[in-house]
Write a protein that holds these residues in place. Structure first.
Motif, PDB file in Angstrom:
ATOM      1  N   GLU A  18      43.121 129.509  22.836  1.00  0.00           N
ATOM      2  CA  GLU A  18      44.233 129.100  23.698  1.00  0.00           C
ATOM      3  C   GLU A  18      44.328 130.001  24.933  1.00  0.00           C
ATOM      4  O   GLU A  18      44.646 129.535  26.030  1.00  0.00           O
ATOM      5  CB  GLU A  18      45.541 129.128  22.914  1.00  0.00           C
ATOM      6  N   ARG A  19      44.027 131.273  24.773  1.00  0.00           N
ATOM      7  CA  ARG A  19      44.088 132.189  25.914  1.00  0.00           C
ATOM      8  C   ARG A  19      42.984 131.868  26.928  1.00  0.00           C
ATOM      9  O   ARG A  19      43.179 132.013  28.135  1.00  0.00           O
ATOM     10  CB  ARG A  19      44.013 133.637  25.440  1.00  0.00           C
ATOM     11  N   GLU A  20      41.847 131.432  26.441  1.00  0.00           N
ATOM     12  CA  GLU A  20      40.791 131.002  27.367  1.00  0.00           C
ATOM     13  C   GLU A  20      41.240 129.795  28.177  1.00  0.00           C
ATOM     14  O   GLU A  20      40.981 129.714  29.391  1.00  0.00           O
ATOM     15  CB  GLU A  20      39.516 130.683  26.586  1.00  0.00           C
ATOM     16  N   ASP A  21      41.911 128.862  27.529  1.00  0.00           N
ATOM     17  CA  ASP A  21      42.421 127.683  28.236  1.00  0.00           C
ATOM     18  C   ASP A  21      43.506 128.073  29.234  1.00  0.00           C
ATOM     19  O   ASP A  21      43.562 127.546  30.351  1.00  0.00           O
ATOM     20  CB  ASP A  21      42.976 126.663  27.230  1.00  0.00           C
ATOM     21  N   ILE A  22      44.380 129.000  28.827  1.00  0.00           N
ATOM     22  CA  ILE A  22      45.453 129.452  29.712  1.00  0.00           C
ATOM     23  C   ILE A  22      44.865 130.101  30.965  1.00  0.00           C
ATOM     24  O   ILE A  22      45.312 129.834  32.091  1.00  0.00           O
ATOM     25  CB  ILE A  22      46.380 130.441  28.974  1.00  0.00           C
ATOM     26  N   LEU A  23      43.856 130.923  30.787  1.00  0.00           N
ATOM     27  CA  LEU A  23      43.235 131.590  31.924  1.00  0.00           C
ATOM     28  C   LEU A  23      42.628 130.572  32.887  1.00  0.00           C
ATOM     29  O   LEU A  23      42.755 130.720  34.114  1.00  0.00           O
ATOM     30  CB  LEU A  23      42.164 132.562  31.436  1.00  0.00           C
ATOM     31  N   PHE A  78      45.878 144.332  14.780  1.00  0.00           N
ATOM     32  CA  PHE A  78      47.092 143.530  14.971  1.00  0.00           C
ATOM     33  C   PHE A  78      46.775 142.062  15.218  1.00  0.00           C
ATOM     34  O   PHE A  78      47.683 141.265  15.443  1.00  0.00           O
ATOM     35  CB  PHE A  78      47.904 144.090  16.153  1.00  0.00           C
ATOM     36  N   LEU A  79      45.499 141.675  15.181  1.00  0.00           N
ATOM     37  CA  LEU A  79      45.110 140.293  15.432  1.00  0.00           C
ATOM     38  C   LEU A  79      44.654 139.617  14.141  1.00  0.00           C
ATOM     39  O   LEU A  79      43.973 140.235  13.319  1.00  0.00           O
ATOM     40  CB  LEU A  79      43.966 140.241  16.460  1.00  0.00           C
ATOM     41  N   ASP A  80      45.038 138.340  13.985  1.00  0.00           N
ATOM     42  CA  ASP A  80      44.549 137.610  12.824  1.00  0.00           C
ATOM     43  C   ASP A  80      43.178 137.020  13.144  1.00  0.00           C
ATOM     44  O   ASP A  80      42.592 137.283  14.205  1.00  0.00           O
ATOM     45  CB  ASP A  80      45.543 136.531  12.381  1.00  0.00           C
ATOM     46  N   SER A  81      42.658 136.204  12.248  1.00  0.00           N
ATOM     47  CA  SER A  81      41.293 135.707  12.391  1.00  0.00           C
ATOM     48  C   SER A  81      41.123 134.813  13.627  1.00  0.00           C
ATOM     49  O   SER A  81      40.014 134.662  14.140  1.00  0.00           O
ATOM     50  CB  SER A  81      40.885 134.926  11.130  1.00  0.00           C
ATOM     51  N   GLU A  82      42.203 134.209  14.107  1.00  0.00           N
ATOM     52  CA  GLU A  82      42.132 133.351  15.278  1.00  0.00           C
ATOM     53  C   GLU A  82      42.584 134.056  16.552  1.00  0.00           C
ATOM     54  O   GLU A  82      42.636 133.438  17.609  1.00  0.00           O
ATOM     55  CB  GLU A  82      42.979 132.092  15.065  1.00  0.00           C
ATOM     56  N   GLY A  83      42.908 135.337  16.447  1.00  0.00           N
ATOM     57  CA  GLY A  83      43.265 136.111  17.634  1.00  0.00           C
ATOM     58  C   GLY A  83      44.747 136.209  17.927  1.00  0.00           C
ATOM     59  O   GLY A  83      45.130 136.762  18.971  1.00  0.00           O
ATOM     60  N   ARG A  84      45.606 135.654  17.048  1.00  0.00           N
ATOM     61  CA  ARG A  84      47.045 135.776  17.270  1.00  0.00           C
ATOM     62  C   ARG A  84      47.499 137.211  16.971  1.00  0.00           C
ATOM     63  O   ARG A  84      46.947 137.873  16.098  1.00  0.00           O
ATOM     64  CB  ARG A  84      47.829 134.824  16.371  1.00  0.00           C
ATOM     65  N   VAL A  85      48.513 137.656  17.697  1.00  0.00           N
ATOM     66  CA  VAL A  85      49.110 138.957  17.399  1.00  0.00           C
ATOM     67  C   VAL A  85      50.035 138.787  16.206  1.00  0.00           C
ATOM     68  O   VAL A  85      51.012 138.027  16.259  1.00  0.00           O
ATOM     69  CB  VAL A  85      49.889 139.497  18.615  1.00  0.00           C
ATOM     70  N   TRP A 125      52.514 135.767  22.766  1.00  0.00           N
ATOM     71  CA  TRP A 125      52.107 136.622  21.649  1.00  0.00           C
ATOM     72  C   TRP A 125      51.449 135.818  20.531  1.00  0.00           C
ATOM     73  O   TRP A 125      50.572 136.325  19.821  1.00  0.00           O
ATOM     74  CB  TRP A 125      53.319 137.367  21.094  1.00  0.00           C
ATOM     75  N   ASN A 126      51.854 134.563  20.379  1.00  0.00           N
ATOM     76  CA  ASN A 126      51.323 133.761  19.256  1.00  0.00           C
ATOM     77  C   ASN A 126      50.137 132.903  19.658  1.00  0.00           C
ATOM     78  O   ASN A 126      49.730 132.002  18.931  1.00  0.00           O
ATOM     79  CB  ASN A 126      52.426 132.880  18.676  1.00  0.00           C
ATOM     80  N   SER A 127      49.547 133.151  20.820  1.00  0.00           N
ATOM     81  CA  SER A 127      48.402 132.343  21.262  1.00  0.00           C
ATOM     82  C   SER A 127      47.121 132.805  20.576  1.00  0.00           C
ATOM     83  O   SER A 127      46.940 133.987  20.274  1.00  0.00           O
ATOM     84  CB  SER A 127      48.243 132.444  22.781  1.00  0.00           C
ATOM     85  N   THR A 128      46.221 131.873  20.354  1.00  0.00           N
ATOM     86  CA  THR A 128      44.918 132.203  19.778  1.00  0.00           C
ATOM     87  C   THR A 128      43.946 132.597  20.890  1.00  0.00           C
ATOM     88  O   THR A 128      44.220 132.401  22.078  1.00  0.00           O
ATOM     89  CB  THR A 128      44.341 130.997  19.027  1.00  0.00           C
ATOM     90  N   THR A 129      42.810 133.124  20.496  1.00  0.00           N
ATOM     91  CA  THR A 129      41.792 133.490  21.485  1.00  0.00           C
ATOM     92  C   THR A 129      41.366 132.276  22.295  1.00  0.00           C
ATOM     93  O   THR A 129      41.225 132.345  23.523  1.00  0.00           O
ATOM     94  CB  THR A 129      40.568 134.099  20.780  1.00  0.00           C
TER      95      THR A 129
END
Length: 628
Positions: free
Chosen positions: A328-333, A282-289, A322-326
């Motif tokens: 972006e999720r590191e930055d969010i954390l 369910f993830l694209d190449s950049e980690g988005r759902v 849901w539309n965040s990349t891998t």
């Protein structure tokens, strides 16, 4: 006035106990020598302090006393089948004031032991050890210094009347419990549920329906229907209606009368799917759902594989978009971690002297420390003393008070956090997932409890459409208000299913499929599963409450999920479904809400209908015979 010798009995006395009066931020440290005593006055045990110049026999000021209820005698024999004071919404009231000290001495006090909440050993800036007593209203008494020792002797004497339980989070804190912790008649006064002064039972139910329902009032059943009316309803000015007479259409203002004339088609068979187990697809190449709606549908249908639960929960609860990349999720954390610890430092840096002057924060801390001590202790993650899981539970809840200080902490919130903390096993992630969960249910914990009353009314609307016979029976036993479902809705069935089942149930509910009120359909499924036991039995109001509470840990989750979905499909197929039922199910919204339309959930409904095994067979008989 002389103390009647027959009414007075000295149990314990210790001289050389100094009372610390530095309670008004004066720079001068003032201590007053005196006596600490445990006495019985007219058989009521109390902890008292009086200065040396007092002979100790005159009754000192009573700082805290129990209010005598008006409007009915308490039924002390009623047993709800579980710890009575657990699930009551006991908010920390911002406007609670100290009871004024009487003229028997400026600093002398008397505290009935039934009103003692906690004892804390504290060391202030002068280097001396003090004992701080806190009442159940959250107010500390002036600190006491035992100049000649004697604290252990005092604690041993107290344990003849109360249980002192050391907090697993703070070794200096001892929480006080009555020896008869199941005494329902005591729990009412312990939690100060009647302090607002309402003398009639209707007002008490409106203020706190759960407490009034389970508080042991034998006469409260006659008032449930009136209690569910808004305060300004004209019905409040009418005499109480005879329960044996038919209900009038305005019994529930704002809800159209639903009669047995609603004909439903057959209830379809529903099957559950397999847990979501292949996340990478369910993830694209950049980690988005790529397809969040498909993910939610699969979670609703079968839950989540345990190994993926932590990751997907963070999406369901809004920690990650849901539309965040891998990346972006590191930055969010990283940002969320910094934000969390900034808030944590706020309460960690409050000194004990500061906290003594902050009754609201102190009240939150007291509630949290008590609830942490009894939340899911059977689970190995929270079992035993000095458990790091308990410390995390405590710290996350305290930090939530900093995040949402207006709401703060209310009993029951620890039950919402513990499964999240168990799954994430991470302080920061569990905190932000809790904030996402609270966005869904925070209104349940507001002091007005309007959201809870609204949900009980909506549940009644659904049940009347589904099973008029069951509703008639419950009405005949003064149980039509469905007050016994309060705990179910408050914390989403946390105490009704096993810990493992709750993980599945909550992730299903977090999808918000097929409608936002799917938890009400689960409640309907539970009630209908018990109709055979209830209808035709000799149950009365009390035994219905007892039976419902005894369902705890005996319900089959998968059966309830299938039943709730089948109920939803059965209702949406009915061509003449009452408007209020449509609104509860999200099938109809007022035309003024342009952003939402009657078709807002039509695609999901059609998908569920297509998946139902009985969809094709039942499509031509949408309003056939009713199915229980």
């Amino acid at each position: 006035m002389e103390q009647n010798v027959e009414d007075y009995k000295m149990i314990f006395e210790k001289e050389g106990v100094y009372l610390h009066t530095n309670a008004k931020r004066s720079n001068q440290d003032t201590t007053i020598p005196g006596f600490i005593r445990i006495v019985e006055r007219a058989g009521v045990p109390a902890l008292e302090w009086s200065p040396l110049e007092d002979d100790g026999r005159n009754a000192p000021a009573v700082l805290y006393s129990r209010k005598d209820g008006e409007g009915g005698e308490e039924d002390t024999n009623f047993d709800p089948g579980y710890e009575p004071d657990w699930a009551v919404i006991s908010t920390v009231k911002k406007d609670r004031e100290h009871v004024p000290v009487k003229e028997s001495g400026q600093w002398a006090f008397s505290l009935p032991l039934s009103e003692l909440y906690s004892l804390r050993r504290a060391r202030f800036s002068l280097g001396r050890n003090f004992l701080v007593l806190t009442s159940r209203g959250g107010h500390p008494l002036p600190p006491l210094h035992f100049h000649r020792g004697g604290t252990r002797e005092l604690l041993r004497a107290l344990q003849h009347y109360i249980i002192l339980d050391q907090s697993p989070v703070d070794g200096r804190l001892f929480l006080a419990y009555p020896l008869d912790s199941g005494a329902l008649s005591q729990s009412f006064d312990k939690l100060h549920l009647l302090d607002d002064g309402g003398s009639d039972l209707v007002s008490r139910f409106i203020h706190d329906p759960y407490a009034t329902t389970f508080g042991g009032f034998s006469k409260v059943t006659n008032f449930f229907r009136a209690a569910l009316r808004p305060p300004d309803s004209p019905a409040h000015s009418r005499p109480a209606q005879d329960p044996s007479l038919p209900s009038q259409p305005d019994d529930e203002p704002g809800f159209e009368l639903i009669t047995c004339g609603v004909e439903l088609g057959p209830r379809p068979d529903v099957t559950r799917g397999r847990p979501l187990g292949n996340w990478e697809e369910f993830l694209d190449s950049e980690g988005r759902v790529k397809n969040p709606e498909k993910v939610k549908e699969l979670v609703f249908r079968g839950g989540i594989t345990p190994s993926l639960r932590k990751e997907i929960w963070k999406f369901l609860l809004g920690f990650y978009p849901w539309n965040s990349t891998t990346k972006e999720r590191e930055d969010i954390l990283r940002v969320k971690t910094d934000e969390y610890f900034r808030m944590k430092v706020q309460w960690k840096s409050v000194s004990e002297e500061q906290e003594m002057r902050n009754s609201l924060l102190r009240g939150y801390r007291n509630l949290i420390e008590r609830d942490v001590n009894r939340t899911d202790r059977h689970n190995t993650f929270f079992s035993g003393n000095d458990n790091p899981g308990l410390t995390l539970l405590h710290d996350v809840l305290m930090t939530y008070c900093m995040y949402n200080f207006d709401l703060g902490y209310v009993q029951g919130m620890s039950d919402l956090l513990s499964p999240i903390l168990f799954v994430t096993q991470n302080e920061v992630e569990s905190f932000w997932c809790l904030t996402g969960f609270m966005e869904l249910v925070h209104q349940n914990f507001e002091e007005s409890q309007e959201a809870m009353k609204q949900q009980l009314l909506q549940l009644s609307v659904l049940l009347k459409a589904l099973d008029p016979e069951l509703c008639d029976f419950l009405d005949s036993q003064d149980s039509g208000s469905l007050c016994f479902c309060f705990r179910w809705l408050l914390i989403w069935f946390k105490r009704e299913f096993s810990f493992e089942d709750i993980l599945i149930l909550w992730e299903v509910l977090w999808t918000r499929l097929p409608c936002d009120n799917f938890h009400l359909l689960i409640a309907c499924a539970i009630l209908q599963s018990q109709r055979g036991e209830l209808i035709g039995s000799d149950h009365d109001f009390n035994t219905i409450l007892k039976h419902i509470n005894e369902l705890t840990m005996k319900l089959d989750l998968l059966s309830m999920l299938r039943g709730a979905e089948a109920i939803y499909l059965q209702l949406v197929r009915c061509k003449d479904l009452p408007l209020k039922v449509q609104q509860v199910l999200g099938l109809y919204v007022p035309s003024s809400s342009d952003e939402e339309s009657p078709d807002s959930q039509s695609s999901e409904t059609q998908r569920l209908l297509a998946q139902s095994q009985a969809a094709a067979a039942a499509s031509s008989s949408a309003c056939g015979s009713s199915s229980p």
